[in-house]
Design an enzyme around this catalytic site. Structure first.
Site, PDB file in Angstrom:
ATOM      1  CD  GLU A 215      39.052  38.173  41.580  1.00 15.88           C
ATOM      2  OE1 GLU A 215      39.683  37.179  41.178  1.00 15.88           O
ATOM      3  OE2 GLU A 215      39.004  39.249  40.938  1.00 15.88           O
TER       4      GLU A 215
ATOM      5  CG  LEU B 126      35.837  37.372  39.102  1.00 19.63           C
ATOM      6  CD1 LEU B 126      35.168  36.248  38.332  1.00 19.63           C
ATOM      7  CD2 LEU B 126      36.952  37.970  38.315  1.00 19.63           C
ATOM      8  CB  ALA B 127      35.937  43.785  39.186  1.00 21.51           C
ATOM      9  CD  GLU B 128      41.040  40.561  38.676  1.00 20.95           C
ATOM     10  OE1 GLU B 128      40.332  41.103  37.798  1.00 20.95           O
ATOM     11  OE2 GLU B 128      40.965  39.354  38.929  1.00 20.95           O
TER      12      GLU B 128
ATOM     13  CG  PHE C  23      46.750  32.613  39.554  1.00 21.81           C
ATOM     14  CD1 PHE C  23      47.810  31.724  39.682  1.00 21.81           C
ATOM     15  CD2 PHE C  23      45.487  32.182  39.930  1.00 21.81           C
ATOM     16  CE1 PHE C  23      47.618  30.434  40.159  1.00 21.81           C
ATOM     17  CE2 PHE C  23      45.289  30.896  40.404  1.00 21.81           C
ATOM     18  CZ  PHE C  23      46.352  30.015  40.526  1.00 21.81           C
ATOM     19  CG  ASP C  24      51.420  35.104  38.023  1.00 21.01           C
ATOM     20  OD1 ASP C  24      50.709  34.685  37.080  1.00 21.01           O
ATOM     21  OD2 ASP C  24      52.089  34.363  38.769  1.00 21.01           O
ATOM     22  N   GLY C  25      48.869  36.743  36.514  1.00 18.46           N
ATOM     23  CA  GLY C  25      48.341  37.129  35.209  1.00 18.46           C
ATOM     24  C   GLY C  25      47.038  37.905  35.288  1.00 18.46           C
TER      25      GLY C  25
ATOM     26  CE1 TYR D 231      50.745  42.429  34.123  1.00 18.74           C
ATOM     27  CE2 TYR D 231      49.766  40.428  33.248  1.00 18.74           C
ATOM     28  CZ  TYR D 231      50.853  41.094  33.751  1.00 18.74           C
ATOM     29  OH  TYR D 231      52.050  40.448  33.895  1.00 18.74           O
ATOM     30  N   PRO D 232      44.183  43.930  34.826  1.00 16.65           N
ATOM     31  CG  PRO D 232      42.327  42.489  34.718  1.00 16.65           C
ATOM     32  CD  PRO D 232      43.816  42.502  34.991  1.00 16.65           C
TER      33      PRO D 232
ATOM     34  CG  HIS E 206      46.883  30.359  36.183  1.00 14.06           C
ATOM     35  ND1 HIS E 206      46.218  30.561  35.006  1.00 14.06           N
ATOM     36  CD2 HIS E 206      45.922  30.277  37.137  1.00 14.06           C
ATOM     37  CE1 HIS E 206      44.909  30.587  35.230  1.00 14.06           C
ATOM     38  NE2 HIS E 206      44.705  30.410  36.514  1.00 14.06           N
TER      39      HIS E 206
HETATM   40  C1  LIG Z   1      40.801  38.622  35.406  1.00 14.57           C
HETATM   41  C2  LIG Z   1      40.734  37.330  36.128  1.00 14.57           C
HETATM   42  N1  LIG Z   1      40.663  37.329  37.460  1.00 14.57           N
HETATM   43  C3  LIG Z   1      40.615  36.171  38.153  1.00 14.57           C
HETATM   44  C4  LIG Z   1      40.635  34.975  37.497  1.00 14.57           C
HETATM   45  C5  LIG Z   1      40.611  33.651  38.277  1.00 14.57           C
HETATM   46  N2  LIG Z   1      39.348  32.979  38.060  1.00 14.57           N
HETATM   47  C6  LIG Z   1      39.235  31.993  37.160  1.00 14.57           C
HETATM   48  S1  LIG Z   1      37.667  31.451  37.003  1.00 14.57           S
HETATM   49  C7  LIG Z   1      37.120  32.559  38.161  1.00 14.57           C
HETATM   50  C8  LIG Z   1      35.658  32.603  38.503  1.00 14.57           C
HETATM   51  C9  LIG Z   1      34.818  32.865  37.311  1.00 14.57           C
HETATM   52  O1  LIG Z   1      33.479  32.854  37.668  1.00 14.57           O
HETATM   53  P1  LIG Z   1      32.332  32.951  36.583  1.00 14.57           P
HETATM   54  O2  LIG Z   1      32.542  34.150  35.735  1.00 14.57           O
HETATM   55  O3  LIG Z   1      31.042  32.875  37.304  1.00 14.57           O
HETATM   56  O4  LIG Z   1      32.528  31.685  35.641  1.00 14.57           O
HETATM   57  P2  LIG Z   1      32.459  30.149  36.031  1.00 14.57           P
HETATM   58  O5  LIG Z   1      33.855  29.710  36.320  1.00 14.57           O
HETATM   59  O6  LIG Z   1      31.539  29.997  37.183  1.00 14.57           O
HETATM   60  O7  LIG Z   1      31.961  29.455  34.807  1.00 14.57           O
HETATM   61  C10 LIG Z   1      38.165  33.300  38.665  1.00 14.57           C
HETATM   62  C11 LIG Z   1      38.047  34.326  39.725  1.00 14.57           C
HETATM   63  C12 LIG Z   1      40.710  35.007  36.101  1.00 14.57           C
HETATM   64  N3  LIG Z   1      40.752  33.899  35.360  1.00 14.57           N
HETATM   65  N4  LIG Z   1      40.757  36.190  35.447  1.00 14.57           N
END
Ligand SMILES: Cc1ncc(C[n+]2csc(CCOP(=O)(O)OP(=O)(O)O)c2C)c(N)n1
Ligand SMILES: Cc1ncc(C[n+]2csc(CCOP(=O)(O)OP(=O)(O)O)c2C)c(N)n1
Ligand SMILES: [Mg+2]
Ligand SMILES: [Mg+2]
Lengths: 329, 391, 329, 391
Positions: C31, C60-62, C85-87, C90-91, C131
């Site tokens: 990502e 956005l999908a681990e 990030f580490d957290g 898990y997915p 995080h």
């Molecule tokens: C499972 C997971 N992967 C990665 C992240 C890091 N991260 C935080 S916000 C984000 C983007 C989210 O995009 P969106 O769903 O469009 O929401 P927006 O922030 O635009 O409101 C990412 C990749 C996370 N929080 N959780």
């Protein structure tokens, strides 16, 4: 008090039945838990008697099972989730370690997630890949989760009820290869207080060395102790029952007497529960130890094909071999 | 306590000058207020639903007030972060209408599951805006009771909350709490990026199979951090719902009236037992993803400018002015209130105490744990060993 | 040989750049790894120079990231996956432990999954929940995975290249709080053979007690050793580098000399790496130990709010306190 | 080596007696051969695609042969399990047409990602049916090279392989191997239950975003172990695809000709750069989920009987007989071959050696591990310690 002879599987079934009767907020959910009664029949008959709002056949998605159970818990339900096999809990790993384990903490105690995640675990049934895993270290290493397992029908019956009655989220590991083992169960004794979950117990007293086990390996250790007794060696067997948090008071007491300890589990050795138990015993009983705490475990390889699982799994001989080594140190 | 519950789909109380049936330029987009501040009396969604709202002047003004307030409070939080008072802030700038519209569409009995950005929804629920700031300041991780506020804690792991929302909604069904006007419904917030996560799609499966009384509210702000929408989908997101067997609609997320109308309709359907639906609120994240982000690395100024022209507050103000619903005094008074509330917020943030270090051992388990107790005791002892020393 | 002064983050970037240059099958995916260069800028500039077929911004999908990377690996690619990030790993847990870790075994060696899973890990940067996690025990307990981490720019530069060149699937943990620490890097030395990954190294020699650490805690232990030296105590610091499989030969050698050992990590204590290291040291050096191996770790609680993380994380004082305790045993 | 590649959509070589344009009774179902064995010349799918096949008599007979063979080998495996020679067996009974049709639609260069039930596809790829039996006997866990056979190992974790398939297909794009008749394509098999898994839906997202050259082939056999379809979806599964922006079609999975036609068309689209599509093969699991299952607990005999009437082999035989494409000698010869091959299979299963215990330490890592080496050595030493003893 009424005593029945039940298999471990039937004891779990009876325990869940009691929980469903006693608390309308208890719901059971998982794949095939309804008409089929689960692939091991542990929920057999429950949907028939409590209806499909209490015993819910879910879509085939483990993250969905745990994630929706979190939502049900927020609404005040007490979900008891069945994961069909140990190897299929991982799609739900994120929900378990990042949500179930943390919501109470995140809410500073305002929210409780009184969930039980039942997982048949361990090998020895001749199954294909992913059906014989021992994931207890993953969950026990995770703050916010409690982890428990049972080794006989009586404990199965009581502990599953305790787990359901407890407000803590509990991963409840069921020793699948012992599902069919029978034993006496006192079925109408009052449920011990929900917390603490059953502490460790001395499964067989002894004086010469301490065997520490849980779940499926308790029987193996008891057999080893019987065999050792024939050779004049008295082994104490301790069944941990609760894996997180560990209750090692009795273990320390025992090792201080025996000076020797062997921890036994099916899971791989490296960073398994045995490592923790060994490290803590060493810290607590440093000057009592005649030899280092030894571990008899599954090997650090993926669970192998079933035709060699007997060689992979700790057995009586490997346990006694380790005991011998503690004496020869 | 939710804000007032003005009706949707009732007869108009004010004749709006421009009344047009049907969709705007974009046939997929439900819009009731154009960027220029023109009211469209009603609009028909893709499934034939007719959306209209009819508010009193008072109500129109209160929508405007909320929009201005949430923007101002948000800006204050950003400023607090810049000054080191917050560790991080996820700004809602640009998404005020989607949040105020949907947030005000909730009825008191409804339950919301936010991400980390729904400060506007929180505000509309009548919750003190200080509530989530502990999380961003680093003094707690949320720390409120979702059931007390009918507003779940912020969820940071993308998508996880949609399953929680679905389970909660299943519980509503199990409690028999649908089928009447007093029925309960759930709204689950998530972003465009989140639509790619397994959990979100599983929640679509579950909601559909269990006919869960809920609304999936996707704020498509065009980006998931740096990644534009086309990294997540090649068709409009609202159409995802059809693949799971429930309705989906795209609303102009910069139009507070349409956001309200569409959400209210979907929630009311849910509470009456008609199951889930998906709303895609088409909007734009005007600021950075969070205060840690640098959007100049991945998007061009002209794109941002184009969206500036669709600003949710400007169009509402233009409407109020054109329709003479509000005058300069009113606007000044709203600004004044916004300023007051943001100053008040700032003051209270600065006063937020750091947690007592040993409090980190609290609330790990409802029933406690001997291991944690032991570590707490050792930690206290360890700290005491420094007392009187130079440490 | 050319030596540059680089931050740890830039050293990783330079290492990946080399890997992309040297092998057209190497692809980076995750990502925001493209234009943004990742949230920590570790992949900065790589998409610009190698194109979006080599440096891929993913949905956005681990689980998707790791699962599709498995498919790419089956087709002969060498995917380097970034988990933000580490957290958020898990997915993807199921794909990692049930697929990545097991495909080589499942295929009886016919299939290789030469994948690197890069994860910034650990706390200390004032971040919000999820995080600051230290998930190394989860992966190290999993047979089929190797786990490595680096503590300085030189190792970062070499080890990331080694990891990418290795046919083993490797979880590569990056100590995020050290991303900005600078150090010398020999940039054009030939890459040491891909396997073994860098073995443990003595980061500072000493005689009185042994400190064992990895990743972010190496610096902490070095600082502790410096402070101890002022008080006349010489601590040996060992940087493990490879966490699975553990390379403890040097540790045993050291402990046999010093008789005292302290293991330090950020992850919770219970069933962490420290337990394993302690258990193995005790087995191997039983008669050399003057005191039990002690552990200085994060507590067995969810990672707390950032305003108290300094109290949660092991620091110089807590390390020295433990050293004192080994002397007072 | 894949079986012959007869064309799809070419002109008919044999005039079929009943020629009907359009769908059968069920307008959603693509069918070219009715349960009664009537040929439908061509049928138009929901997106307007016209499906037709025109095979030589020889080809029609070879389809029949494959159907009979895979059923017979499957029955043999079930018998072997009953006799304790296999630990488990997941029977394909009832799904032969879906598997043979789709399996034969693959071209040599195509790659397949099966579940644990695609024994029929495996057979059509020209792979020795003994290959997967080690897994079910418990002597290995697959143990073949996916690239050698263009057939991935069986995957037991539901849905995981769909992401592998998608990644592999992305690799085809990266290698520039689409856009011609020699282009490569991927087929990913999964069940109706699997459609609920996050992984499967993520693979839909990825395939769509990366325009992956692949076919998602869902055998909807109506059950996921005991759970009927309605536990996974409330609309037909093929419609899921629309939510992700690619085509979906439902084919009669008990009709080998339609299964072939639809799959061949979708694969060829993919190899020509037209991206992914979803096929729902509507069929029925006639037997138990696996040999461990007891279907009487959750379904009634009459349901099974109704599907019996739609048997894939019976309808093919009826067609061959009616059209005089095959005679009794042929059918007898096929049965004979099936018997021979199954006896041969049985013989070889019985001969499968148990693995050398210490081989369990092999192939944990391509580059080995000192820990594993140490445990292997200790294990051997331990075993040796028993030598000569009574153990
Ligand atoms: C499972 C997971 N992967 C990665 C992240 C890091 N991260 C935080 S916000 C984000 C983007 C989210 O995009 P969106 O769903 O469009 O929401 P927006 O922030 O635009 O409101 C990412 C990749 C996370 N929080 N959780
Ligand atoms: C992740 C996961 N969860 C549960 C299981 C147990 N399980 C094996 S097959 C099966 C049902 C699969 O149903 P479906 O996808 O329809 O395929 P079918 O078996 O009907 O061909 C289940 C639940 C599994 N293998 N993997
Ligand atoms: Mg977004
Ligand atoms: Mg099925």
């Amino acid at each position: 008090m009424a005593t029945e002879t039940l298999t471990l599987g039937k004891a779990l079934n009876a325990g869940m039945r009691k929980a469903l009767e006693n608390d309308p907020k208890v719901v059971i959910m998982g794949e095939d838990v309804g008409k089929l009664g689960g692939v091991f029949r542990i929920t057999d008959g429950l949907q028939k008697d409590f209806g499909d709002q209490r015993v819910i056949d879910t879509p085939l998605a483990e993250s969905g099972i745990i994630g929706t159970a979190v939502g049900l818990a927020i609404r005040g339900y007490r979900p008891v989730c069945e994961i069909q096999f140990d190897g299929f809990v991982y799609p739900a790993y994120d929900q378990i370690v990042s949500q179930v384990a943390k919501m109470h903490y995140r809410s500073r105690g305002k929210l409780k997630i009184p969930m039980v995640i039942r997982i048949p675990f361990g090998g020895g049934i001749g199954a294909v890949e992913h059906h014989s895993e021992s994931p207890e270290a993953y969950f026990s290493h995770t703050p916010g989760l409690k982890v428990a397992t049972c080794a006989n029908p009586q404990d199965a019956y009581v502990m599953i009820q305790q787990a359901i009655a407890s407000d803590d989220p509990i991963v409840f590991l069921e020793p699948k290869r012992r599902y069919w083992e029978k034993g006496p169960v006192e079925v109408d004794q009052p449920l011990p207080e929900a917390y603490p979950l059953q502490a460790a117990r001395v499964a067989r007293p002894g004086t010469d060395a301490t065997l520490i086990a849980y779940g499926p390996m308790v029987r193996t250790c008891l057999d080893a102790a019987t065999a050792a007794a024939e050779d004049g060696r008295e082994l104490e067997v301790i069944d941990l029952r609760t894996l997180a948090p560990l209750d090692l008071g009795q273990v320390y007491e025992s090792v201080r007497r025996t000076g020797r300890a062997v921890v036994v589990h099916e899971a791989p050795s490296n960073i398994g529960l045995g490592a923790e138990v060994a490290a803590r015993i060493t810290e607590e009983c440093f000057y009592s130890l005649e030899s280092p705490v030894l571990r008899v475990t599954g090997f650090d390889i993926p669970y192998p094909a079933s035709r060699v699982e007997e060689e992979y799994l700790p057995d009586l001989d490997r346990v006694l071999d380790a005991v011998d080594r503690t004496f020869g140190w | 306590m939710a804000k007032g519950d003005p009706g949707v789909s009732t007869r108009g109380r004010r004749a709006v000058p421009r009344s047009r049936k049907g969709a705007t330029g974009d046939p997929e987009l439900v819009q009731l207020l154009t960027p220029e501040g023109e009211r469209i009396e009603s609009v028909t969604g893709p499934d034939g639903t007719e959306y209209r709202v009819d508010f009193t002047d008072e109500e129109y003004r209160s929508f405007y007030r909320d929009l201005v307030l949430v923007r101002k409070l948000d800006a204050e939080a950003t400023a607090l972060q810049r000054q080191g008072e917050l560790g991080l802030w996820a700004s809602l700038l640009g998404q005020e209408a989607a949040q105020v519209g949907s947030g005000r569409a909730l009825r008191t009995q409804d339950m919301a599951f936010p991400t980390y950005r729904e400060h506007g929804v929180l505000y509309c629920r009548g919750i003190d805006p200080i509530m989530p700031l502990g999380l961003f300041r680093g003094v707690d991780q949320g720390g409120w009771d979702p059931n007390e506020f009918k507003f779940n804690m912020y969820t940071i792991v993308i998508g996880a909350q949609t399953l929680h929302a679905t389970g909660y909604a299943m519980g509503i069904n199990m409690d028999g709490k649908t089928g009447t006007d007093e029925g309960e419904a759930v709204i689950a917030y998530f972003g465009d990026g989140a639509t790619s996560q397994g959990d979100v799609n599983e929640s679509f499966v579950w909601a559909s199979v269990f006919n869960a009384p809920m609304v999936f509210f996707c704020q498509n702000n065009q980006y998931a951090i740096s990644e534009p929408l086309e990294r997540q989908t090649r068709i409009p997101l609202y159409r995802r719902a059809a693949g799971f067997g429930f309705p989906g609609v795209r609303v102009d997320g910069n139009d507070v009236l349409a956001s309200y109308a569409v959400t209210r309709h979907a929630l009311d359907n849910a509470r009456h037992g008609q199951g889930p639906s998906l709303i895609e609120a088409y909007t734009y994240r005007m600021g950075a993803h969070t205060t840690s982000d640098d959007p100049t690395r991945y998007r061009i100024a002209s794109e941002v400018e184009a969206w500036q022209a669709k600003d949710p507050i400007a169009r509402m103000k233009a409407f109020l002015v054109k329709q003479k619903i509000a005058d300069d005094d009113f606007f000044a008074e709203v600004d004044e209130q916004a300023k007051r509330e943001s100053v008040h917020l700032r003051e209270r943030v600065l006063e937020m105490p750091n947690p007592e270090p040993s409090s980190m051992f609290d609330h790990v388990y409802p029933n406690g744990s001997p291991l944690v107790d032991q570590q707490r005791a050792q930690f206290k002892q360890y700290l005491e060993s420094f007392e009187g020393s130079a440490h």
